[in-house]
Write a protein that holds these residues in place. Structure first.
Motif, short mmCIF file in Angstrom:
data_model
loop_
_atom_site.label_atom_id
_atom_site.label_comp_id
_atom_site.label_asym_id
_atom_site.label_seq_id
_atom_site.Cartn_x
_atom_site.Cartn_y
_atom_site.Cartn_z
N GLY A 197 2.75 15.74 13.55
CA GLY A 197 2.99 16.02 14.96
C GLY A 197 4.45 15.92 15.36
N ASN A 198 5.34 15.72 14.38
CA ASN A 198 6.76 15.54 14.66
C ASN A 198 7.58 16.69 14.10
OD1 ASN A 198 9.51 14.20 13.38
ND2 ASN A 198 9.07 13.42 15.41
N GLY A 199 8.36 17.34 14.96
CA GLY A 199 9.15 18.49 14.55
C GLY A 199 10.14 18.20 13.46
N LYS A 200 10.83 17.05 13.54
CA LYS A 200 11.83 16.71 12.52
C LYS A 200 11.17 16.52 11.16
CE LYS A 200 15.98 15.36 11.10
NZ LYS A 200 16.70 14.26 11.76
N ALA A 201 10.01 15.86 11.13
CA ALA A 201 9.29 15.66 9.88
C ALA A 201 8.89 16.99 9.25
CB ALA A 201 8.05 14.79 10.11
N HIS A 254 8.61 2.81 28.05
CA HIS A 254 9.63 3.28 28.99
C HIS A 254 10.98 3.54 28.32
CE1 HIS A 254 7.19 1.06 32.31
NE2 HIS A 254 6.66 2.22 31.98
N THR A 255 11.04 3.31 27.02
CA THR A 255 12.26 3.54 26.27
C THR A 255 12.34 5.01 25.83
OG1 THR A 255 12.22 1.27 25.42
CG2 THR A 255 13.59 2.87 24.22
N ILE A 256 13.51 5.63 26.00
CA ILE A 256 13.69 7.03 25.64
C ILE A 256 14.19 7.13 24.19
CG2 ILE A 256 14.92 9.17 26.15
CD1 ILE A 256 15.10 8.20 29.06
N PHE A 257 13.44 7.84 23.37
CA PHE A 257 13.82 8.07 21.98
C PHE A 257 14.43 9.47 21.85
CE2 PHE A 257 11.05 4.55 21.78
CZ PHE A 257 11.21 3.90 20.57
N PRO A 258 15.52 9.61 21.11
CA PRO A 258 16.21 10.90 21.04
C PRO A 258 15.40 11.98 20.32
CG PRO A 258 17.16 9.37 19.48
CD PRO A 258 16.22 8.57 20.31
N HIS A 259 15.63 13.20 20.72
CA HIS A 259 14.95 14.37 20.13
C HIS A 259 16.00 15.33 19.57
CE1 HIS A 259 12.14 17.73 19.76
NE2 HIS A 259 13.09 18.49 20.28
N PRO A 260 15.80 15.92 18.41
CA PRO A 260 14.64 15.76 17.53
C PRO A 260 14.91 14.71 16.45
CG PRO A 260 15.93 17.65 16.83
CD PRO A 260 16.65 17.05 18.02
N THR A 261 14.11 13.69 16.39
CA THR A 261 14.26 12.63 15.39
C THR A 261 12.90 12.17 14.91
OG1 THR A 261 14.20 10.80 16.98
CG2 THR A 261 16.37 11.77 16.52
N LEU A 262 12.89 11.53 13.76
CA LEU A 262 11.67 10.89 13.27
C LEU A 262 11.28 9.72 14.16
CD1 LEU A 262 12.43 10.77 9.42
CD2 LEU A 262 10.97 12.40 10.61
N SER A 263 12.27 9.11 14.81
CA SER A 263 12.00 7.93 15.64
C SER A 263 11.11 8.23 16.83
CB SER A 263 13.32 7.32 16.13
OG SER A 263 13.96 8.17 17.07
N GLU A 264 11.00 9.50 17.21
CA GLU A 264 10.10 9.86 18.31
C GLU A 264 8.66 9.46 18.00
OE1 GLU A 264 11.12 13.85 20.39
OE2 GLU A 264 11.79 14.05 18.32
N MET A 265 8.32 9.44 16.72
CA MET A 265 6.97 9.05 16.33
C MET A 265 6.70 7.59 16.66
SD MET A 265 6.37 11.00 12.69
CE MET A 265 7.89 10.41 11.93
N MET A 266 7.73 6.77 16.66
CA MET A 266 7.57 5.36 17.01
C MET A 266 7.14 5.23 18.46
SD MET A 266 10.98 3.96 15.08
CE MET A 266 10.72 2.27 15.62
#
Length: 280
Positions: A197-201, A254-266
């Motif tokens: 479900g993650n674009g970077k992956a 409420h924390t914003i994770f940068p896009h596109p990164t694997l960290s978005e999955m967290m």
């Protein structure tokens, strides 16, 4: 790690384990995904199996294996790597005579590495689990600061030490597994998000994997986080920071994770615990 390493180099690998699953200290779901990945790569897994005899030949080793059903078989290989755990080098070096307590091959030390004997401190694998280099290094800092008289030295909290397995796919975790969290008697909630479900992956060609979070359903405390997939040994530190800082599920949400990164999955795995995942 060694099995994965040699398989990647092209060797035929058979893993024999006395327990019923690979990586038994990891979350059961992650362990299952790892076994599936290893099998897909061509690794042979013989779990719930004992090695009863090793017979060395001129250029091979014949292994006698015994399964849970009592049946035996023989497997002949070129080399055997035997993993028996870790024990401290504590014998015949005068520890007991010096007044240093030893239990189950490990030196007994306090929360700051103190042994109870003036001027003697102990850290690392010698004082017990987790047997990890980064844990040992942090203990060394704690001891050095304590000796130097630094004020406000924090003792080590082993529940906030991440475990990383550098196999393919990588596995990483911190805190309680889902099963251990349930055993603690807490009401829990679990979030999961797959790599697919993650674009970077997907762009990296690494769409196999999973990130899983375990929270206290009443307080929002992060109890554990578990991962399998590309670069999870790098990603896990985000959850380590969250656990150390005692961040709640809502604060992470409420924390914003940068896009596109694997960290978005967290982030997705956090909000998935409330059924609010966005990209699945």
């Amino acid at each position: 790690e060694f099995a994965s390493f040699y398989k990647t180099l092209g060797a035929e690998v058979t893993v024999v384990g006395i327990l019923d699953r690979v990586m038994p200290v990891e979350d059961e779901e992650i362990s299952g995904l790892a076994a599936k990945a290893f099998t897909k790569q061509g690794m042979k897994l013989k779990l719930g199996t004992q090695v009863t005899e090793l017979k060395k030949g001129a250029d091979s080793v014949t292994c006698t294996l015994k399964g849970k059903d009592g049946k035996t078989e023989q497997v002949t290989v070129e080399r055997v790597i035997l993993a028996m755990g870790i024990v401290g080098n504590v014998e015949n070096i005068g520890l007991e005579a010096a007044g240093i307590k030893v239990e189950k091959t490990h030196v007994v030390a306090g929360k700051y590495g103190e042994t109870g004997v003036d001027g003697v401190w102990a850290i690392g694998d010698l004082v017990g689990a987790p047997w990890l280099a980064h844990k040992a290094m942090h203990e060394g800092v704690i001891v050095a600061e304590k000796i130097a008289g630094v004020k406000g030295v924090h003792p080590l909290n082993t529940s906030n030490v991440a475990g990383c397995t550098y196999c393919w796919p990588q596995v990483a975790s911190v805190g309680l597994t889902e099963a251990k969290a349930k055993e603690s008697g807490r009401k829990i909630k679990v979030g999961k998000f797959p790599f697919i479900g993650n674009g970077k992956a997907i762009a990296l060609g690494e769409a196999d994997g999973l990130i899983k979070t375990v929270f206290d359903a009443e307080t929002g405390e992060l109890l554990g986080a578990h991962m399998i997939g590309a670069e999870v040994t790098e990603l896990i530190q985000g959850y380590v920071i969250a656990k150390t800082g005692e961040l709640t599920d809502q604060e992470l949400a409420h924390t914003i994770f940068p896009h596109p990164t694997l960290s978005e999955m967290m982030h997705e795995a956090v909000i998935a615990a409330d059924g609010a995942a966005l990209h699945i």
